[in-house]
Design a protein around this motif. Structure first.
Motif, PDB file in Angstrom:
ATOM      1  N   VAL A 159      29.773 -56.807 -38.423  1.00 45.00           N
ATOM      2  CA  VAL A 159      29.346 -55.430 -38.402  1.00 45.00           C
ATOM      3  C   VAL A 159      30.107 -54.501 -37.517  1.00 45.00           C
ATOM      4  CG1 VAL A 159      27.647 -53.574 -37.908  1.00 45.00           C
ATOM      5  CG2 VAL A 159      26.950 -55.727 -39.156  1.00 45.00           C
ATOM      6  N   GLN A 160      30.478 -54.885 -36.240  1.00 48.08           N
ATOM      7  CA  GLN A 160      31.263 -54.130 -35.452  1.00 48.08           C
ATOM      8  C   GLN A 160      32.884 -54.193 -35.909  1.00 48.08           C
ATOM      9  OE1 GLN A 160      30.414 -52.756 -32.942  1.00 48.08           O
ATOM     10  NE2 GLN A 160      28.847 -53.741 -31.864  1.00 48.08           N
ATOM     11  N   LYS A 161      33.411 -55.152 -36.748  1.00 47.10           N
ATOM     12  CA  LYS A 161      34.462 -54.824 -37.159  1.00 47.10           C
ATOM     13  C   LYS A 161      34.498 -54.036 -38.345  1.00 47.10           C
ATOM     14  CE  LYS A 161      38.548 -56.788 -38.495  1.00 47.10           C
ATOM     15  NZ  LYS A 161      38.966 -56.104 -39.524  1.00 47.10           N
ATOM     16  N   ILE A 162      33.474 -53.861 -39.121  1.00 49.16           N
ATOM     17  CA  ILE A 162      33.357 -52.644 -40.063  1.00 49.16           C
ATOM     18  C   ILE A 162      33.263 -51.357 -39.263  1.00 49.16           C
ATOM     19  CG2 ILE A 162      31.791 -51.597 -42.014  1.00 49.16           C
ATOM     20  CD1 ILE A 162      30.877 -54.450 -42.490  1.00 49.16           C
ATOM     21  N   HIS A 163      32.665 -51.281 -38.190  1.00 52.92           N
ATOM     22  CA  HIS A 163      32.620 -50.114 -37.601  1.00 52.92           C
ATOM     23  C   HIS A 163      34.083 -49.746 -36.914  1.00 52.92           C
ATOM     24  CE1 HIS A 163      30.840 -47.334 -34.264  1.00 52.92           C
ATOM     25  NE2 HIS A 163      30.544 -46.851 -35.411  1.00 52.92           N
ATOM     26  N   LEU A 164      34.536 -50.767 -36.440  1.00 51.40           N
ATOM     27  CA  LEU A 164      36.006 -50.533 -35.846  1.00 51.40           C
ATOM     28  C   LEU A 164      37.174 -50.054 -36.734  1.00 51.40           C
ATOM     29  CD1 LEU A 164      37.623 -50.577 -33.355  1.00 51.40           C
ATOM     30  CD2 LEU A 164      38.161 -53.136 -33.870  1.00 51.40           C
ATOM     31  N   ASP A 165      36.726 -50.772 -37.971  1.00 48.64           N
ATOM     32  CA  ASP A 165      37.853 -50.375 -39.024  1.00 48.64           C
ATOM     33  C   ASP A 165      37.708 -48.808 -39.629  1.00 48.64           C
ATOM     34  OD1 ASP A 165      39.095 -52.749 -38.954  1.00 48.64           O
ATOM     35  OD2 ASP A 165      37.935 -53.867 -40.795  1.00 48.64           O
ATOM     36  N   MET A 166      36.454 -48.505 -39.280  1.00 47.31           N
ATOM     37  CA  MET A 166      36.305 -47.179 -39.902  1.00 47.31           C
ATOM     38  C   MET A 166      36.858 -46.286 -39.085  1.00 47.31           C
ATOM     39  SD  MET A 166      32.741 -46.818 -42.018  1.00 47.31           S
ATOM     40  CE  MET A 166      32.758 -45.139 -42.347  1.00 47.31           C
ATOM     41  N   GLN A 167      36.601 -46.501 -37.654  1.00 42.94           N
ATOM     42  CA  GLN A 167      36.797 -45.337 -36.651  1.00 42.94           C
ATOM     43  C   GLN A 167      38.452 -45.520 -36.659  1.00 42.94           C
ATOM     44  OE1 GLN A 167      34.843 -47.608 -33.145  1.00 42.94           O
ATOM     45  NE2 GLN A 167      33.378 -45.836 -32.932  1.00 42.94           N
ATOM     46  N   ILE A 168      39.116 -46.600 -36.808  1.00 43.21           N
ATOM     47  CA  ILE A 168      40.634 -46.872 -36.697  1.00 43.21           C
ATOM     48  C   ILE A 168      41.063 -45.870 -37.928  1.00 43.21           C
ATOM     49  CG2 ILE A 168      42.516 -48.197 -36.851  1.00 43.21           C
ATOM     50  CD1 ILE A 168      41.426 -48.341 -34.309  1.00 43.21           C
ATOM     51  N   ALA A 169      40.357 -46.083 -39.243  1.00 39.12           N
ATOM     52  CA  ALA A 169      41.080 -45.352 -40.255  1.00 39.12           C
ATOM     53  C   ALA A 169      40.832 -43.876 -40.094  1.00 39.12           C
ATOM     54  CB  ALA A 169      39.761 -45.986 -41.473  1.00 39.12           C
ATOM     55  N   THR A 170      39.597 -43.405 -39.615  1.00 39.22           N
ATOM     56  CA  THR A 170      39.404 -42.067 -39.176  1.00 39.22           C
ATOM     57  C   THR A 170      40.379 -41.610 -38.036  1.00 39.22           C
ATOM     58  OG1 THR A 170      37.123 -42.396 -39.345  1.00 39.22           O
ATOM     59  CG2 THR A 170      37.583 -40.277 -38.528  1.00 39.22           C
ATOM     60  N   LEU A 171      40.720 -42.232 -37.281  1.00 38.23           N
ATOM     61  CA  LEU A 171      41.990 -41.968 -36.386  1.00 38.23           C
ATOM     62  C   LEU A 171      43.179 -41.863 -36.960  1.00 38.23           C
ATOM     63  CD1 LEU A 171      42.015 -41.248 -33.123  1.00 38.23           C
ATOM     64  CD2 LEU A 171      42.419 -43.865 -33.022  1.00 38.23           C
ATOM     65  N   ARG A 172      43.471 -42.566 -37.730  1.00 39.04           N
ATOM     66  CA  ARG A 172      44.738 -42.582 -38.554  1.00 39.04           C
ATOM     67  C   ARG A 172      44.865 -41.427 -39.381  1.00 39.04           C
ATOM     68  NH1 ARG A 172      44.390 -47.385 -40.759  1.00 39.04           N
ATOM     69  NH2 ARG A 172      45.227 -48.645 -39.186  1.00 39.04           N
ATOM     70  N   SER A 173      43.733 -41.235 -40.098  1.00 39.42           N
ATOM     71  CA  SER A 173      43.724 -39.963 -40.908  1.00 39.42           C
ATOM     72  C   SER A 173      43.893 -38.768 -40.139  1.00 39.42           C
ATOM     73  CB  SER A 173      42.253 -40.016 -41.662  1.00 39.42           C
ATOM     74  OG  SER A 173      42.274 -38.709 -42.601  1.00 39.42           O
ATOM     75  N   THR A 174      43.250 -38.983 -38.997  1.00 33.82           N
ATOM     76  CA  THR A 174      43.335 -37.477 -38.203  1.00 33.82           C
ATOM     77  C   THR A 174      44.646 -37.378 -37.536  1.00 33.82           C
ATOM     78  OG1 THR A 174      41.142 -37.771 -37.456  1.00 33.82           O
ATOM     79  CG2 THR A 174      42.475 -36.304 -35.902  1.00 33.82           C
ATOM     80  N   ALA A 175      45.276 -38.537 -37.165  1.00 36.25           N
ATOM     81  CA  ALA A 175      46.589 -38.553 -36.609  1.00 36.25           C
ATOM     82  C   ALA A 175      47.660 -37.874 -37.815  1.00 36.25           C
ATOM     83  CB  ALA A 175      47.223 -39.779 -36.144  1.00 36.25           C
TER      84      ALA A 175
END
Length: 219
Positions: A159-175
Motif C-alpha cells: 500500500v505504501q508503495k502504491i502511495h509513493l508511486d502516486m506521489q512520485i508520479a504527481t511530483l514528476r507531472s508537476t515538474a
C-alpha cells in the motif's frame, strides 16, 4: 496540474474493492480472459499488467496449480490477485513461502477474504487516514501464526508503495508542467526581444527621401 484527475485517482483507491472469493467468476476462464479480469480488478492501483506468459510461468514454477481443461477457476484467480499485489514488494520465492504457509492454516476462501479485508483497510488508512479495521472473517486462535504479522507488513508495504508511486508520479507531472511553463516564458521573452529589435531597427532606418540632419560638431 489537473487537480480534479488527482482527486479522482485518490477516490478510486480509497473506494477500491477487491472481489471476494464468491464474487470471482468460477465458471472457468481461459488464460487470456483470466489476465484481462485480474487487470480490470487491479487497474485503479496502477500495477503493471499481468500477462498470459506470466500466468503460464507461475504455473510452471508451481506457485499456482495448473488450469483444469485450460480454464482457471476462483482459486487460481484469487492466488493470482495476491501474487500481483505482493510482487510489488517481494520476490516470487518469498511469496511462495507465504502462500504455502497460508494454505496450511486457512482454506483458500477464508485466507483470501482475510487478505482482501486487510488490504482495503490499509488502503483507507494510508490514503484517507481511516483507522485500520479488523477483517470481517473471524480467525480462531489456532489459526493465528507468525506469518499473519508478515502478511500485514507485506500488504502495508504494498500500500505504501502504491502511495509513493502516486506521489512520485504527481511530483514528476508537476515538474514537467513547471519546465514546460518556463520554456514557454523563455520563448515568449525571446520573441518579445526579437520584436523590439525589429521595431527599433525600423525606427532607426531612414525612410526613402528622408534627409537626416547631423548635429553640428562642438569643438
Amino acid at each position: 496540474m489537473d487537480f480534479n484527475n488527482y482527486e479522482k485517482k485518490y477516490e478510486k483507491i480509497t473506494d477500491f474493492h477487491l472481489p471476494r472469493y464468491r464474487e470471482i467468476p468460477n465458471v472457468g476462464l481461459y488464460l487470456e480472459q483470466s489476465a484481462k479480469y485480474i487487470n480490470m480488478c487491479l487497474s485503479p492501483l496502477g500495477y503493471p499488467e499481468l500477462t498470459t506468459s506470466m500466468i503460464s510461468n507461475y504455473v510452471k514454477q508451481k506457485i499456482i496449480s495448473g488450469p483444469y481443461k485450460k480454464q482457471y477457476g476462483a482459486e487460481h484467480i484469487a492466488c493470482l490477485i495476491v501474487l500481483v499485489i505482493m510482487k510489488s514488494v517481494l520476490s516470487i520465492e518469498d511469496i511462495r513461502i507465504i502462500l504455502d504457509e497460508k494454505r496450511r492454516i486457512y482454506n483458500i476462501e477464508d485466507g483470501y477474504n482475510i487478505l482482501c479485508d486487510i488490504f482495503e483497510s490499509q488502503l483507507r488508512y494510508v490514503f484517507r487516514g481511516t483507522a485500520i479495521s479488523k477483517p470481517t472473517v473471524s480467525r480462531k486462535k489456532e489459526h493465528l501464526s507468525p506469518s499473519d504479522g508478515i502478511v500485514h507488513n507485506v500488504l502495508m508495504a504494498a500500500v505504501q508503495k502504491i502511495h509513493l508511486d502516486m506521489q512520485i508520479a504527481t511530483l514528476r507531472s508537476t515538474a514537467k508542467e513547471r519546465q514546460a511553463l518556463e520554456e514557454r516564458n523563455i520563448a515568449d521573452t525571446k520573441k518579445k526581444e526579437k520584436e523590439q529589435k525589429k521595431n527599433k531597427k525600423a525606427t532607426d532606418t531612414p525612410k526613402e527621401g528622408e534627409i537626416i540632419v547631423e548635429p553640428d560638431d562642438v569643438s
